[in-house]
Enzyme design. Structure first.
Site, short mmCIF file in Angstrom:
data_model
loop_
_atom_site.label_atom_id
_atom_site.label_comp_id
_atom_site.label_asym_id
_atom_site.label_seq_id
_atom_site.Cartn_x
_atom_site.Cartn_y
_atom_site.Cartn_z
N CYS A 9 0.84 -1.21 0.00
CA CYS A 9 0.00 0.00 0.00
C CYS A 9 0.87 1.26 0.00
CB CYS A 9 -0.90 0.03 1.23
SG CYS A 9 -2.04 -1.34 1.33
C1 BEZ Z 1 0.60 -4.63 1.84
O1 BEZ Z 1 0.07 -3.56 1.53
O2 BEZ Z 1 1.81 -4.77 1.78
C2 BEZ Z 1 -0.22 -5.79 2.28
C3 BEZ Z 1 -1.42 -5.57 2.93
C4 BEZ Z 1 -2.17 -6.64 3.35
C5 BEZ Z 1 -1.70 -7.94 3.11
C6 BEZ Z 1 -0.52 -8.14 2.44
C7 BEZ Z 1 0.24 -7.05 2.03
#
Ligand code: BEZ
Length: 212
Positions: free
Chosen positions: A47
């Site tokens: 994200c």
């Molecule tokens: C991420 O944004 O890195 C992420 C968020 C939830 C699960 C896996 C990765």
């Protein structure tokens, strides 16, 4: 009850707290295009890269008269701290609102929580909303796969072109490349509509240079 938003549906309006104050979706979008996209959680690595990438593309969205707005189920204080991290690590300044949605109001309105993936966080949803507030495109990625925002810009180019002309865009089409005349247009009509001419590979497969 989570909604199942389909193409052509009216994009549900809402007013929500964001990192840029209280935002009403329809007022924020005005008469332009919108991209509403969800993030599983704050302080997560994928994200973080996505929000940085979108901040860097602000001018590209603006050229297309499109505004972006992100949503994450964490609260505003969390968003504010995370934005500092995004700015530091991605070398950018987040320049669009991030909705704080701890009670899942927006996530439920748009069906962004897919319980068989996770019942507490959103998947990576994208809704492209037209100036008529209708949903023009939806894309869903899992939490583990970061989105390709160049692809989202490309789809907006296609949506805007095909809203204006009786054409469709072929696989992997990019701005400036030839487009397809929709089958509902007869050859006679096509001669008038597409003065640059067209090439017929099959009666249903006719290419013309991109109008405009
Ligand atoms: C991420 O944004 O890195 C992420 C968020 C939830 C699960 C896996 C990765």
């Amino acid at each position: 009850m989570a909604a199942n938003i389909r193409l052509g549906d009216e994009a549900p309006d809402f007013t929500a707290e964001t990192t840029e104050g209280k935002v009403n979706l329809y007022e924020y979008l005005g008469d332009g295009w919108g991209v509403l996209f969800s993030h599983p959680r704050d302080y997560t690595p994928v994200c973080t890269t996505e929000l940085g990438a979108v901040a860097k593309l602000k001018d590209e969205f603006a050229t297309r008269n499109a505004k972006v707005i992100a949503v994450s189920v964490d609260p505003l204080d969390s968003h504010r701290g995370w934005v500092n991290d995004i700015n530091d690590t991605q070398g950018t300044t987040v320049n669009f609102p991030i909705i704080a949605d701890p009670d899942h109001t927006v996530a439920d309105l748009y069906g962004m929580i897919h319980p068989n993936a996770s019942d507490t966080t959103t998947v990576r949803s994208v809704f492209v909303i037209g100036p008529d507030h209708k949903v023009k495109l939806t894309i869903t990625y899992p939490a583990s796969t970061g989105r390709n925002f160049a692809e989202i810009l490309r789809t907006i180019d296609s949506l805007q072109l095909t809203a204006k002309h009786k054409v469709a865009t072929p696989s992997d089409w990019k701005q400036g490349e030839d487009v397809i005349i929709v089958p509902a247009v007869s050859d006679e009509e096509a001669k008038d509509r597409f003065p640059k001419g067209f090439t017929t590979l099959r009666p249903y497969l006719r290419y013309t240079p991109q109008p405009d």
